[in-house]
Design an enzyme around this catalytic site. Structure first.
Site, PDB file in Angstrom:
ATOM      1  CG  ASN A  21       1.201  -6.952   7.703  1.00  0.00           C
ATOM      2  OD1 ASN A  21       0.759  -7.958   7.059  1.00  0.00           O
ATOM      3  ND2 ASN A  21       2.170  -6.341   7.246  1.00  0.00           N
ATOM      4  CG  ASP A  70      -6.743 -12.751   3.905  1.00  0.00           C
ATOM      5  OD1 ASP A  70      -5.643 -12.634   4.557  1.00  0.00           O
ATOM      6  OD2 ASP A  70      -7.211 -12.082   3.046  1.00  0.00           O
ATOM      7  CG  ASN A 127      -6.846  -5.254  -1.237  1.00  0.00           C
ATOM      8  OD1 ASN A 127      -7.358  -5.723  -2.133  1.00  0.00           O
ATOM      9  ND2 ASN A 127      -6.039  -4.415  -0.908  1.00  0.00           N
TER      10      ASN A 127
END
Length: 429
Positions: free
Chosen positions: A95, A314, A287
């Site tokens: 991303n 993460d 999230n």
């Protein structure tokens, strides 16, 4: 260059020396000698109480931000953060801007990593621009060096896309990673849906959103396996950042059925609940969101019984412009590379040996990477750490370009001291 490690406890379940305290001599990038006592001159000597050494740690889920969002993180600061956290290898999500969906994008990352101590393994996007609508050239990306396939922060919401991806990746035995979230249920969501979200007046992200997608993906996997008679000896579908009690149970049941699935959790999910959001600290906006104490206990149980295969940071850097805002306007994400081991060691209830397995052997197996073992003659890919030391994480320590960590000011147990890889050494100060 000669590097001497003095009196370090070896933690490596694939080594005959596992659990033993030894001296280790590294020369020209290789482990030259392992012995009870090595007397030699070396350019670098690492010694101290309670030091342990393991195969180099690998993080399966890192948002690189480069190219496109270099104000939040670039590959140089990402490398520093990884080394400071004790990692010698990281797996990056696609991303970025542009999305990692071409051979050139894969090569960009791999070329940078050639001169670095750390190894960087880019994943390739499954769909163009991670929109879930049309496939990328996954076989080309695999040949260029993509270590796995995922839309990263975006869920593969299209069932037909997920099913066909499993079919496309089967001949090359590549791993598909998906973050389970039903996106239609999480629009405008800010935190875990529950009593706290109601009291705080914020739109909730329900646990059901994760569980519905898990149920769908597991059903599609069973359908795919029914069409494909070739048995799977390794996971072909990996679920990223599981966060709910029911989600853990669904994966446990799938494994008991013999389905080739695996999963990871973010280390920070073990440390906070939705109650901690009462001060509207945007560094706690993640999230999947921080959920309940009951969910944390389920994650701890899943780690202990092997349902959860891997621990990940993460790592998702966000700059001041993205975080220093009203809670509902701030971006999701925390940095985690520099605290992942310490947070796991402080909150997971795992032994140090179990944590190391979930940072080394397990992720390498899932990613089809060669196992790293501490043995004379092998390449030295090592993480040196003290699992007993207690320390306070301070802003001035942070190597990442962004500072969005909920652990600033908190006392953690266990810290990386140094990493060795490719004949290079980084010592954590």
């Amino acid at each position: 260059m000669k590097i001497l490690l003095k009196s370090v406890k070896i933690i490596d379940n694939s080594s005959e020396l596992n659990g033993q305290t030894k001296d280790i001599l590294v020369e020209n990038g290789k482990i030259q000698k392992i012995s009870d006592n090595i007397e030699t001159t070396a350019e670098q000597v690492i010694s101290g109480k309670n030091l342990c050494v393991s195969a180099g740690w690998i993080d399966m889920r890192v948002s690189p931000k480069d190219p496109g969002y270099e104000s939040k993180e670039d590959l140089n600061t990402l490398s520093l953060a990884a080394m400071a956290g004790g990692f010698t290898e990281i797996v990056t999500l696609p991303n970025t801007k542009p999305v990692v969906q071409t051979k050139e994008a894969i090569v960009y990352v791999k070329n940078f990593a050639q001169s670095q101590l750390i190894n960087i393994y880019p994943t390739g996007a499954v769909t163009k621009n991670c929109e879930g609508k049309d496939f990328t050239e996954m076989l080309d990306l695999h040949q260029a060096g993509a270590v796995a396939f995922t839309d990263g922060d975006h869920t593969l919401w299209n069932a037909d896309i997920l099913l066909k991806t499993l079919q496309y990746l089967a001949p090359i035995d590549a791993l598909l990673m998906n973050r389970p979230e039903e996106p239609s249920m999480t629009i405008f969501g800010q935190m875990h849906e529950g009593i706290e979200s109601t009291l705080l007046g914020m739109k909730g992200i329900p646990s059901t959103a994760e569980e519905l997608m898990l149920m769908r993906d597991l059903k599609l996997l069973e359908y795919y396996l029914g069409q494909n008679s070739t048995p799977k000896s390794n996971s072909c579908l990996h679920f990223s950042t599981i966060s709910t009690k029911a989600g853990v149970e669904l994966i446990r049941e799938a494994k008991q059925k013999g389905l080739p699935v695996s999963c990871d959790i973010s280390t920070h999910q073990l440390a906070f609940t939705d109650v901690d959001l009462r001060d509207f600290d945007t560094n706690l906006k993640v999230n999947p969101p921080f959920r309940s104490q009951e969910d944390i206990e389920a994650l701890q149980a899943g780690l202990l019984d092997g349902t959860i295969d891997v621990l990940v940071s993460d790592h998702n850097p966000q700059d001041e412009e993205s975080k220093n805002l009203e809670f509902d306007m701030a971006d999701f994400g925390v940095i985690g590379l520099e605290t992942a081991f310490a947070v796991s060691n402080t909150y997971s209830k795992l032994s140090v040996e179990q944590i190391i397995t979930k940072l080394t052997t397990a992720p390498r197996k899932l990613l089809r990477l060669e196992n790293v073992s501490i043995k004379e003659g092998n390449e030295a890919n090592l993480s040196i750490f003290d699992p007993t030391i207690e320390w306070v994480y301070e802003t001035k320590m942070i190597q990442s370009k962004s500072k969005n960590s909920p652990f600033i000011g908190k006392t953690l147990k266990g810290k990386a001291k140094a990493v060795i890889n490719k004949g290079k050494i980084y010592i954590n100060k």
